[in-house]
Design a protein around this motif. Sequence first.
Motif, short mmCIF file in Angstrom:
data_model
loop_
_atom_site.label_atom_id
_atom_site.label_comp_id
_atom_site.label_asym_id
_atom_site.label_seq_id
_atom_site.Cartn_x
_atom_site.Cartn_y
_atom_site.Cartn_z
N ALA A 8 77.17 60.16 7.16
CA ALA A 8 76.64 60.43 8.62
C ALA A 8 76.03 61.59 9.23
O ALA A 8 76.00 62.43 8.69
CB ALA A 8 78.14 59.97 9.70
N THR A 9 74.89 61.18 8.79
CA THR A 9 73.71 62.47 8.93
C THR A 9 73.30 62.58 10.39
O THR A 9 72.30 61.58 11.28
CB THR A 9 72.55 62.51 8.14
OG1 THR A 9 73.04 62.75 6.96
CG2 THR A 9 71.57 63.74 7.96
N PHE A 10 72.93 63.54 11.05
CA PHE A 10 73.08 64.28 12.85
C PHE A 10 72.05 64.81 12.24
O PHE A 10 71.63 66.10 11.76
CB PHE A 10 74.52 64.91 13.36
CG PHE A 10 75.65 64.01 12.63
CD1 PHE A 10 76.47 62.95 14.82
CD2 PHE A 10 76.36 64.19 12.15
CE1 PHE A 10 76.87 62.73 13.66
CE2 PHE A 10 77.39 62.77 11.93
CZ PHE A 10 77.61 62.84 13.37
N TYR A 11 70.60 64.15 13.33
CA TYR A 11 69.73 65.22 13.71
C TYR A 11 69.60 65.19 14.84
O TYR A 11 69.44 64.63 15.87
CB TYR A 11 68.30 63.55 12.88
CG TYR A 11 66.76 64.19 13.75
CD1 TYR A 11 66.07 65.16 13.21
CD2 TYR A 11 66.43 64.06 14.89
CE1 TYR A 11 65.11 65.75 13.22
CE2 TYR A 11 65.07 64.20 15.33
CZ TYR A 11 63.88 64.87 14.24
OH TYR A 11 63.23 65.50 14.52
N ASN A 12 69.70 66.47 15.39
CA ASN A 12 70.10 66.98 15.95
C ASN A 12 69.80 68.21 17.01
O ASN A 12 68.76 68.30 16.62
CB ASN A 12 70.98 67.49 16.39
CG ASN A 12 73.06 66.95 16.19
OD1 ASN A 12 72.88 65.06 16.97
ND2 ASN A 12 74.19 67.58 15.88
N PRO A 13 69.49 68.22 18.31
CA PRO A 13 69.07 69.36 19.06
C PRO A 13 69.95 70.73 18.23
O PRO A 13 70.37 71.01 17.90
CB PRO A 13 69.45 69.88 21.21
CG PRO A 13 70.04 68.28 20.82
CD PRO A 13 70.29 67.67 19.51
N ALA A 14 68.52 71.49 18.40
CA ALA A 14 69.04 73.02 17.79
C ALA A 14 69.59 73.81 19.43
O ALA A 14 70.38 72.89 20.34
CB ALA A 14 68.02 74.20 17.42
N GLY A 15 70.67 74.14 18.38
CA GLY A 15 72.32 75.14 19.26
C GLY A 15 71.29 75.83 20.54
O GLY A 15 72.16 76.12 22.07
N ASP A 16 70.14 76.23 19.88
CA ASP A 16 69.60 76.50 21.29
C ASP A 16 67.96 76.17 22.11
O ASP A 16 67.80 76.98 22.69
CB ASP A 16 68.65 77.99 21.40
CG ASP A 16 67.78 78.13 19.67
OD1 ASP A 16 67.81 77.20 19.19
OD2 ASP A 16 67.33 79.15 19.72
#
Length: 306
Positions: free
Chosen positions: A247-255
Amino acid sequence: MEIPMIDLDELHGEKRSKTMALLHEACEKWGFFQVDNHGIDKKLMERVKELVNTYYDENLKESFYDSEIVKCLKNKESMSNMDWESTFFIWHRPTSNINEIPNLSEEFCKTMDEYIAQLIKLAEKLSELMCENLGLEKNYIKEAFSGSKGTAVGTKVAKYPECPNPELVRGLREHTDAGGIILLLQDDQVPGLEFLKDGAWVQIPPSKNNTIFVNTGDQVEVLSNGGYKSVLHRVMAENNGSRLSIATFYNPAGDALISPAPKLLYPNQYSFQDYLKLYSTTKFSEKGPRFESMKTMANGHHNLHV
């Protein structure tokens, strides 16, 4: 229950509007869907699965069956806070940790990197299509997810080992995903994944012909102002084979700072008399432009008081 199948080839030609409508319904009413003709090399996908299975067999299987969770299962102890899974996590963007994971072969790293490069293109394509359906600029999600170094991308590599007592434990407990767009390359033989739809659990069948299974996470729900919901899902333990999940997560950056897209918000902080004044001249017109006018007016009033 037929899980929505989005055929990306049908975006080119007369079926485009129908395909876009199907995608919108899938995001709005389901929170998950399958993608075919996604542009990812299917031989590469097969090789990724082979390499992960080999890595599990050689490095993780023995230690899993020696682990605390297996002992608890044998003793029929409470397992409500445990998951029957063997996992590791690879970060790809903004920086990679793939070379820090023990015993990964050079071929594994190279093959995974090639796969992820293609998968990110698919994630970005899907984000653009979602933006189009939401009436946003096509790069809105990508830009909203980008911190100082771009978006964050990582992969949870999991095996759900064969379980002698699947009635006593979950493969993975019920949850929604914290992030953005999740793209799953999964087993083509062993089932187990289930999503909640209209109050009932829907069994997601093993993926045939290397379709990609997609679901949306909590940040897409926030960004879409609740239009595209993240959905509860779980993995059931199985006593007939081990299930593979990449499962690959295209996520917001931490900041990255996340908020609902302003265009998708209703107007707020306006006086009813101002609304009635506008309504008197626009009563027999569409309400959408009226709401947009009220947003502009409310923002103007807010700025006057700042």
